[in-house]
Design a protein around this motif. Sequence first.
Motif, PDB file in Angstrom:
ATOM      1  N   ARG A 198      33.576  35.482  46.539  1.00  0.00           N
ATOM      2  CA  ARG A 198      34.491  36.232  45.674  1.00  0.00           C
ATOM      3  C   ARG A 198      33.832  37.512  45.195  1.00  0.00           C
ATOM      4  N   GLN A 199      34.436  38.643  45.532  1.00  0.00           N
ATOM      5  CA  GLN A 199      33.883  39.958  45.208  1.00  0.00           C
ATOM      6  C   GLN A 199      34.540  40.521  43.957  1.00  0.00           C
ATOM      7  N   GLN A 200      33.789  41.324  43.220  1.00  0.00           N
ATOM      8  CA  GLN A 200      34.353  42.081  42.101  1.00  0.00           C
ATOM      9  C   GLN A 200      34.120  43.565  42.361  1.00  0.00           C
ATOM     10  N   LEU A 201      35.200  44.332  42.364  1.00  0.00           N
ATOM     11  CA  LEU A 201      35.109  45.766  42.617  1.00  0.00           C
ATOM     12  C   LEU A 201      34.633  46.480  41.358  1.00  0.00           C
ATOM     13  N   ALA A 202      33.875  47.544  41.545  1.00  0.00           N
ATOM     14  CA  ALA A 202      33.453  48.356  40.399  1.00  0.00           C
ATOM     15  C   ALA A 202      34.636  49.080  39.790  1.00  0.00           C
ATOM     16  N   ALA A 203      35.598  49.483  40.630  1.00  0.00           N
ATOM     17  CA  ALA A 203      36.786  50.202  40.157  1.00  0.00           C
ATOM     18  C   ALA A 203      37.852  50.121  41.239  1.00  0.00           C
ATOM     19  N   THR A 204      39.080  50.425  40.860  1.00  0.00           N
ATOM     20  CA  THR A 204      40.177  50.514  41.818  1.00  0.00           C
ATOM     21  C   THR A 204      40.851  51.869  41.659  1.00  0.00           C
ATOM     22  N   ALA A 205      41.495  52.332  42.727  1.00  0.00           N
ATOM     23  CA  ALA A 205      42.205  53.614  42.685  1.00  0.00           C
ATOM     24  C   ALA A 205      43.355  53.564  43.678  1.00  0.00           C
ATOM     25  N   THR A 206      44.555  53.312  43.173  1.00  0.00           N
ATOM     26  CA  THR A 206      45.717  53.196  44.042  1.00  0.00           C
ATOM     27  C   THR A 206      46.998  53.432  43.261  1.00  0.00           C
ATOM     28  N   ILE A 207      48.040  53.913  43.967  1.00  0.00           N
ATOM     29  CA  ILE A 207      49.350  54.058  43.323  1.00  0.00           C
ATOM     30  C   ILE A 207      50.043  52.699  43.199  1.00  0.00           C
ATOM     31  N   ALA A 208      49.508  51.691  43.890  1.00  0.00           N
ATOM     32  CA  ALA A 208      50.083  50.344  43.816  1.00  0.00           C
ATOM     33  C   ALA A 208      49.473  49.609  42.631  1.00  0.00           C
ATOM     34  N   ASP A 209      49.842  50.026  41.417  1.00  0.00           N
ATOM     35  CA  ASP A 209      49.196  49.494  40.220  1.00  0.00           C
ATOM     36  C   ASP A 209      49.455  48.001  40.027  1.00  0.00           C
ATOM     37  N   GLY A 210      50.545  47.480  40.574  1.00  0.00           N
ATOM     38  CA  GLY A 210      50.851  46.067  40.419  1.00  0.00           C
ATOM     39  C   GLY A 210      49.886  45.147  41.149  1.00  0.00           C
ATOM     40  N   ILE A 211      49.142  45.688  42.135  1.00  0.00           N
ATOM     41  CA  ILE A 211      48.151  44.880  42.849  1.00  0.00           C
ATOM     42  C   ILE A 211      46.750  45.485  42.710  1.00  0.00           C
TER      43      ILE A 211
END
Length: 404
Positions: free
Chosen positions: A221-234
Motif C-alpha cells: 500500500r503506497q501513500q502519495l506525497a501529493a495529488t494533482a488532478t481535475i478528478a477531485d472525487g478520486i
Amino acid sequence: MPLPLNLAMIQEARKRLAGVIHPTPLDHSTTFSRLTGSEVYFKLENLQKTGSFKIRGAYNKIMSLTLEERQRGVIAASAGNHAQGVACAATRAGIPSTVVMPEGAPISKVMATRGYGARVILAGGGYDEAFDYARQMQKETGATLVHGFDDPLVAAGQGTIGLELLDELPDLDAVLVPVGGGGLIAGIAVAIKSLKPRVRVIGIQSRGAPAVYLSLKGNCRQQLAATATIADGISVRRPGEFTLEVIRRYVDDVLLVDDEEIARAILMLLERSKIVVEGAGAVVLAALLHGHLSLPGAKVALVLSGGNIDVNILSIIIERGLVKSGRITRLRTVVTDQPGSLQRLLGVLAAVRANVISVNHDRIKPQVPLKQAEVELLLETSDVEHVGRVMAALSREGYRVERI
C-alpha cells in the motif's frame, strides 16, 4: 484469508436501499459505441440522489448502526460527494451528522452538504488533513466515523451498482469503474465476480492520483506525497487497506488517464450525450476513447460515478476544448491608425465566415509603432481547418497575424 465483504452483505444492502436511492438508468450510447468499437452503456450515477453514488454506501453504513451509536451521531471527512451522501443519509435516518471538508472545498459542495442537514467544519488543505481532523473529533465525541471507502458496509452499499448492472444487462462483458480509495470498485467487483466471474472489472485512475495503481505495481500500500488532478472525487493519496486487498483478488486491471483526456471526455459527454459528469466520473470514458484498452464488440458498462462538477471548472474545460478544436480562435494583428482600417479587417473576416465575438483595438501600446494600432480578435470558427483559411486570407491581404 476471508475478506470482510461478500455477496450476501451487498444483497442485504440492496434491501436497505430499496425506496431510498434511485435505481439509475443504464443508457446505451450509439455515438460512443461507434467511436470506440465497443457496445457502450452508461450507468448514470450522476443522476443519483446527491449527484453521485456515495449515498448508497453512506446510507447502508448508517442504517447498520445500533440505537446507541445513532444517538451519538456520525462524522465524516470528504471533499464533496461523500459529504453530501452522509448528510442526506443521516438526515433521512434522523441522525445528527458532522462533516469535515477541506478549506478549499468548492463552495457549491459546502452549501449542498449544509443543505442536506449536516454541520460542516472546514479544516485542512486537503482530504487527508480533513480526515485527520475528523478522526480526532470522533475520538472526542464518540460519534461513528463513516469512512468514504475503507469500510466493508460502505463498500457493500456501493456494490449494489454491480447487482443493478447484471439485472439490466445480463450478458455484460466488462465494467469500467473510477478508482480513488477503492470503495466503489471493491463493492462492484465482489458483486459481479461472485455472480458472473467471466465479466471483466477494470479500474481507471487519474495519472495525477495513482495510489491504487502504484500500490498494485509495488505490491504494497503506497501513500502519495501529493495529488494533482481535475478528478477531485478520486484524488486520494492512499487507498483503503481492505479495499486494496479486494482489488488484488477481484479486479482484472487498473489503468491511468491524464487530465487532458479527462477534460475531453467531460466535454464530449456534455456535447454529444447531454450528460454532465465530474472529472472522477469521466475517467472511464477517457480510458476507452483514448485507446488505453480495446474491447471491440464487447458490451461494456461505464460507471459515470457523479455529476457534481464545479461550474467554474466546467467553464474552463468548455473554453479550452473549443480553443483546441478550433471553434474559438484568438488572433492578434496590426492595422494602420486611420478611419476605415478596422472596417477593412472585419470585411476580410466576414468574407471567410469567421464570426467576431469581441475586438480590442489598442493605439497607445508602447510596442506598437506610431500611426498603427494593435487589434486582438476573438473569433468563432468552425474547426482547425477553418482557422487556417482565416489566417491565410488575412495574410493574402497583407496582415501579419499571430494566433494567441
